[in-house]
Structure formats: C-alpha cells, structure tokens
Motif scaffolding. Structure first.
Motif, mmCIF file in Angstrom:
data_model
loop_
_atom_site.group_PDB
_atom_site.id
_atom_site.type_symbol
_atom_site.label_atom_id
_atom_site.label_comp_id
_atom_site.label_asym_id
_atom_site.label_seq_id
_atom_site.Cartn_x
_atom_site.Cartn_y
_atom_site.Cartn_z
ATOM 1 N N UNK A 334 114.536 80.957 -5.535
ATOM 2 C CA UNK A 334 114.582 80.180 -6.764
ATOM 3 C C UNK A 334 115.645 79.082 -6.650
ATOM 4 N N UNK A 335 115.234 77.830 -6.805
ATOM 5 C CA UNK A 335 116.143 76.698 -6.715
ATOM 6 C C UNK A 335 116.254 76.021 -8.082
ATOM 7 N N UNK A 336 117.469 75.632 -8.438
ATOM 8 C CA UNK A 336 117.742 75.057 -9.762
ATOM 9 C C UNK A 336 117.385 76.044 -10.867
ATOM 10 N N UNK A 337 117.576 77.321 -10.592
ATOM 11 C CA UNK A 337 117.233 78.361 -11.565
ATOM 12 C C UNK A 337 118.075 78.199 -12.829
ATOM 13 N N UNK A 338 117.473 78.551 -13.945
ATOM 14 C CA UNK A 338 118.164 78.459 -15.229
ATOM 15 C C UNK A 338 118.159 77.076 -15.834
#
Length: 739
Positions: A334-338
């Motif tokens: 997960x990249x740039x999660x949140x």
C-alpha cells in the motif's frame, strides 16, 4: 552496555524467603554478591530491588531455581540502582497493584541504569478489568537489558512492554531488548493492545537508540501495531513475527532501521509487515511470507502524512529507503495509504529498490492511493502476473525454492531481495531456557468424551467441566433449572435430536476463559420465565479479559417468545468474541435479537466481536434484528468487526412490538461486510452505517427489496457507491449489489 553473559561468580550467596528479608540483604550487599529467593509461592510480594554493583561484578537477585519462584496475587518488581541482575522469576495468577509488573524504576527520579532482567516469565498476569490499563514491563534509565524472557497472554488494555522516554535521564538510553519470547496476545478489540512501544508521541522527536534484536513475536494480535515505534534512532534486527496480526509501525520518530526481520503470516487474516511514516527510515533486507493484511496492515505500507503535522499525527515520509526486501505471496503493498483531506502530504525523496514482490495467485498486489511521484523505483523484481507500477519493475519467470523455511527465487542471477546470509532468531533461542512455549492447539474437542443420559441435570453433569470436554446428549428432553456456567471451552452435542428447555433467564453463561460449541441440539423456550430480556446464551455480566468463541451448527431454536426481547446471544460491556459462527441452523419465533453485539456504546473504537459468520441458516419471525453489531468512534487501531452472510434466508424480521428502531439488521462501523446468495423476504430496514477507515461492503446474488437497504457513510466515500449493472431482477428485487 552491561555484560551479555549469563554466568555470575558470587562473592557471597544467601537464600531468603520474603520481601522483608530481601530488603535487609540488599542493604548489606556488595558487588558480586548473589541473593537467592527461595522456591515457592510469593503471594502479594512487592519486590523493591536497589543496589550498587559494578560492571565486572553485578549484584544478582535470582530464583533458587529458574521458574521456582511464583509471584502471585498483587505482586510486582521495581528495580533501581546500578549493575543489578534479576533472573528466574515467574509472575502468574494475579495482576500488578501498580502501573507496571516489572519497572526499571523505583520512583520518578530513582531509575535503574546498567541493569538486567533475564530468564523471567510473565504469563496471563492480567487485570480482570479488560479496559483497565497497565504495562507488564516499563524500561527507564539507561543501558538496561531485557533478555531471554517470556511475556505471554496479556488480556487487559495496555502495552505489553514499553520503553519510556519521559525524562532527560531516560533519553538516548541505548537499551537492549533481545532474545525474548513475546507470546500470544489476543485481539483487544480496542486501541492499547501493542506488544512493544518505544517512546510516546510527546517525546517522538527525541532519540531513544534502543536495540530490539533477535526476539520472537508469536501470534501477537492485540491491535494494528505489534510494535509501535515513537522515537528516533532505534534498530529492529533479527526478529521473527509469526502469524502476528498488525505491523511493525514507525508511528512517530525518525532515523529508525528495520533490518533482516522475518514476517510470517501463513495466510492468517490481517497479518502484516512494516508500516513507514516520518523521515529517514530504513527498511532493509526483510522477508515477508503469506501476509494478508489490507490498508494499514499490508505487507509493506508507505503512508501519506499531514502537512505541518502536529507531533501526535502523521509526519510525511521523507528521505527513506526500502531496499532489498522479499515479499512472497503477500496480498497488499500500500502506497500513500491513509490519503484523505487531512493526510494529503505524499511521500518525498524515498526509494523502493531491489525488492522482490512475488505472488503465485494475486495480480493486484500494489495499491497507490495518491501521487507516488516522490518515490523512486529501481531494480524491483515481480512475478510475471503482478500488475506493475511502471518503471523500476521487471517481471521475470522463475520458480520458488525453499531453504530453512525461507523462500527465494531459483534463478541465481537475480540479486534483488534479501541477501544470501539473511538470518533471524529461532523460536528455541528466544525466551527462558526453562519455559515451555504455548502451542497453537484446538479450542474444542480435545478433552473427555462424556455421554449424558436422557433427562440428566446438565448443570450437575457439567459442574466439573474441563477444557475441551465433549458432552454428547442422548435423545429426549432436558429441562434446566439453573444456568450452566461455561468457564472453559466445551462442546454440547447430540446425534439423537436432544431437546433442551430451561427455566432461568439464560441457559448458558460464558464466563472468563469459556467458549461454547453447540451441535445437533434443539433449544426450546416454552418453559422459559415470562420475563423481558431472556437470552439463550449470555456472556458474563463482568469484565472478561480473555476472548471467547461461540460456534453453533445444525441446531434449532424455537418458541423463544414468551415475552419480548428474548435474544439468542446477549453480551455485556467489556467482553469480546474473536469469532461467532452459526451454520446450518434454524431460528423461528424469536422475540428479540439473534446476536446483540452493541454494548460498547462509548464510541471510542471498542466493539464486542471480531468475526461474525452466518452460513446456510434460516431465520423466521424474528422480533428485532438478526445482527446488531456496533463499533463507534473514529479510532483506526483495530481491524473489525467483520460480518459474513452466505446462503441464508430471512423471513419476517424486525416486526416485534419493542423494535423501536424498526431495523432487521444494524451494522454500525463494521469494517467488512460480505453478504451473498441470500434471500430477504418481508424484513424491516437493513441499516448500514460506515464510520471509519475504508469499509468494504459487498452484497451480491441476493433477493432483497432495495427500498429496505439504507446505507449511510461518514467516511466521505459514499459518492463512490453504485449499483452494479442489472442489479434489479424482473420482480424488482435486488440480485446484485456491490459497494
């Protein structure tokens, strides 16, 4: 740093029998002395150990034989002074009267330095109040060591072990935490279930310089963060995380390194790897296998941050390295999660290079929630089926080979991924030499096989129940005059159509430590008391610091309508089911709720059950909801609840006169809802309310009047919800719906 050796040569040696004698001996102790604590039970023993040893000759306080000193009741240990070693203690059958079981301080300004605790166990030493918080170990001072210990079974709120940085004397501490066994910790169902935390947000920009080396984390499932790093300059190396729910999280602080660790999920739900937040973090040479966690619990998670973040929120990822790691059959990166309106600062000047991402069945491993232009990708290797993020990834054809439990690619020309000398601690090398580690055994069916004759008094029959017992009822009718307490896991079953009736407000009460499996029974409410609020099964009215399971298969529940609000399961506050499974069963004429799981109404992220599974059941004439499942608040530190419904039928649900809300289902804050292959005929409102996180709701291949389905959303994602094509059949009812 103090010596790592385990052998001590004593100048003097004494054996004492109580805390008062210990105090006297410590006052006279000289460097090199050994004080032995006599074997036996030390009840309500508050040990205060302060002495002045030396680097070459520490003062040793040890059990007469390792594990022979049982500290029970209201016992604890406070440690102070210089060069003191404590070893061989066992805390069990009680809980600390103070904020910590073992504290490397005596008072606020009286700290331990260059001290050590080793060969010691804390097991199931939990406050009976589930949400009463304490630590099991609190480290203060400088240059202390905690090694070859076991911390197993913490059931109440609070970090299992914490490194505290709340004074100048505890900063830049250079503590060593090594070769410990962090044993199973059940899902707390709330924030505050971390296994290890280093620092707090208030001191998160200070350096701790703690080393966490060669520890074994076994089924540590307390919450999202197995390890919560909240300080700078820490090293995590050589550790194993076996089937742990959650991640090693760089929650706060900069310049930390996680290197050469193994994260083994084996396909267990929610298992995760490493979550990266903040600046100058290094993620190097780590191995992940079979990790299934999604969103904040992925195998690798790089977060978005908050611009100009307050110290307690999310600082953006900057100048970080994620290199030479291997992820085999891990479901989510997960990249740039949140990413949201608050967490809008994307990662910057960060590299993801020379990693292997290999999945034998899943194509969509990568998810980018925002702009990833601040991350550079180079030399990463993919299995050919995985959808690439673009430049910096090469898909290759190869095979997996296994050596000493670690998978790698057969193609030796590939240099990405973990190094050939990758090594982590073994399970045998972690923990005390004298302690037998818990196994992952069965919940039900491993005890005695007990045949119960027709008409017997089940209360008397089960009075001496032992864990794993299986009670097989003959045919005929059983009438219970008393509630049956369930304080250990038991199975009650019948192959001859046994009918159970009961004259109290409950048939079974699941107490702390209990779990219940019912199979092949008919539960009849004809003789139940004419009171409102009966329930076939109830949890304890009091706080339970151990999770329970409830499994029901091939049972019939009927005529539970002598008065209003007659439930199948009623739970109380501060109780938690890790799984409730109902299969192949029939429910008819029930005036209350089937599963009432809504008692954590403070809306602070706490809830009553993790997995709720209904499969191949029939529900007819149910007065209130089939499921009322509530998780309120905005806390993101937990995983559930999760609801799965498959091949069930619901007919005339929610029409009871006391159903003031007019609901057939109430799902508030449920994180994952999967409903399929089911028929909803003449039901009241099916109410779904999304509150936090990225909730997943899928309803497919069902027959339902769409006007009964009400979905509201607080997560700003409702605009993305839409009806699937051909959602309505010719009769106007829903045949497919996906959120």
């Amino acid at each position: 740093m103090i010596s790592t050796k385990c052998d001590y040569k004593a100048k003097a040696e004494d054996t004492i029998g109580n805390a008062a004698e210990l105090k006297t001996k410590l006052a006279l102790a000289n460097p090199g002395d050994t004080i032995k604590l006599a074997n036996g039970e030390w009840k309500n023993a508050e040990l205060v150990i302060k002495a002045q040893g030396s680097k070459e000759a520490p003062i040793v306080v040890m059990a007469e034989t390792f594990g022979g000193v049982k500290l029970t009741g209201s016992s604890n240990l406070k440690l102070g002074g210089e060069y003191v070693v404590v070893s061989g203690l066992h805390f069990t059958d009680g809980y600390t009267p103070t904020a910590e079981v073992i504290s490397f301080k005596i008072k606020k300004n009286d700290l331990a330095n260059n001290c050590r605790v080793t060969q010691t166990v804390i097991s199931n030493y939990s406050n009976p109040e589930r949400h009463e918080s304490d630590y099991w170990v609190g480290m203060y001072g400088k240059n202390n060591r905690f090694d070859h210990n076991a911390l197993v079974g913490k059931g109440n709120k609070g970090v299992t072990m914490a490194v505290r940085l709340n004074s100048e004397e505890s900063l830049e501490n250079s503590h060593l935490i090594d070769h410990n066994y962090f044993g199973p910790r059940e899902n707390l169902g709330a924030n505050g279930g971390e296994t290890l935390r280093i620092g707090t947000s208030h001191y998160s920009l200070s350096f701790s310089n703690t080393q966490v080396l060669n520890n074994y984390f076994d089924r540590c499932d307390g919450e999202h963060e197995i390890i919560s790093n909240k300080s700078c300059g820490n090293l995590f190396k050589g550790n194993v995380f076996e089937e742990c729910v959650g991640t090693l999280t760089f929650r706060h602080g900069n310049e930390n390194t996680v290197e050469s660790n193994a994260f083994i999920g084996n396909g267990k739900p929610h298992t995760g790897g490493i979550r990266v937040i903040n600046e100058k973090q290094k993620v190097l040479n780590n191995y992940g296998y079979g990790l299934t966690g999604h969103r904040f619990r992925g195998a690798l998670v790089v977060m978005n941050g908050v611009p100009n973040s307050p110290i307690n929120r999310y600082h953006p990822v900057k100048d970080s390295e994620i290199n030479n790691n291997t992820f085999i059959n891990c479901d989510y990166v997960q990249l740039c999660a949140g990413s949201d309106a608050e967490r809008s600062a994307i990662p910057q000047t960060t590299s993801i290079s020379n990693n292997i991402f290999w999945n034998e069945s899943k194509n969509d491993v990568f998810t980018a929630y925002d702009d990833i232009s601040g991350i550079t990708f180079d030399g990463n290797i993919l299995s050919s089926n995985i959808k690439s993020l673009g430049d910096g990834f090469e898909a290759v054809e190869s095979e997996l080979v296994q050596n000493a439990g670690i998978y790698s690619l057969k193609d030796q020309s590939i240099t990405a991924g973990i190094t050939k000398d990758f090594s982590v601690v073994s399970k045998d090398a972690a923990g005390p030499s004298w302690y037998e580690k818990p196994t992952n055994g069965k919940t039900f069916g491993y005890g005695r096989a007990i045949a119960v004759e027709a008409g017997a008094d089940l209360f008397k029959v089960m009075a001496d129940a032992q864990a794993g017992d299986v009670y097989t009822l003959a045919g005929g009718e059983y009438l219970l005059e008393k509630k049956v307490p369930v304080s250990v896991p038991i199975t009650v079953q019948s192959t001859e159509a046994a009918i159970i009736k009961f004259e109290k407000s409950n048939l079974f009460v699941i107490e702390n430590g209990g779990a219940l499996q019912l199979d092949g029974l008919t539960i009849d409410g004809a003789d139940s008391p004419d009171y409102a609020g009966n329930a076939v099964i109830s949890t304890s009215r009091y706080s339970m610091n151990r999770n329970y399971k409830l499994f029901i298969n091939n049972c019939e529940f009927r005529d539970l309508d002598v008065n209003h609000s007659f439930n199948i399961l009623k739970v109380y506050k501060n109780t938690f089911a890790d799984s409730i499974m109902i299969e192949n069963s029939i429910f008819s004429d029930v005036s209350g709720t089937i599963l009432e799981l809504n008692q954590e109404s403070d809306d602070i992220g706490i809830y009553n059950a993790e997995f709720v599974i209904l499969e191949n059941n029939s529900f007819k004439n149910i007065g209130k909801e089939v499921v009322n499942l509530h998780r309120g608040g905005s806390d993101e530190s937990t995983f559930g609840p999760l609801l799965f419904v498959d091949h069930c039928s619901f007919e005339r649900v929610g029409y009871g006169p006391k159903n003031k809300g007019g609901k057939a289902f109430t799902l508030h804050g449920v994180q994952k809802t999967i409903i399929k292959n089911s028929v909803f005929d003449d039901i009241k409102t099916f109410d779904i309310y999304h509150t936090v996180g990225e909730p997943i709701t899928k309803i497919s291949d069902c027959s339902m009047d769409l006007s009964k389905l009400v979905i509201s959303d607080k997560t700003a994602k409702l605009s993305n919800l839409k009806l699937a094509k051909n959602a309505k059949g010719s009769d106007g009812k829903i045949v497919g719906y996906k959120l």
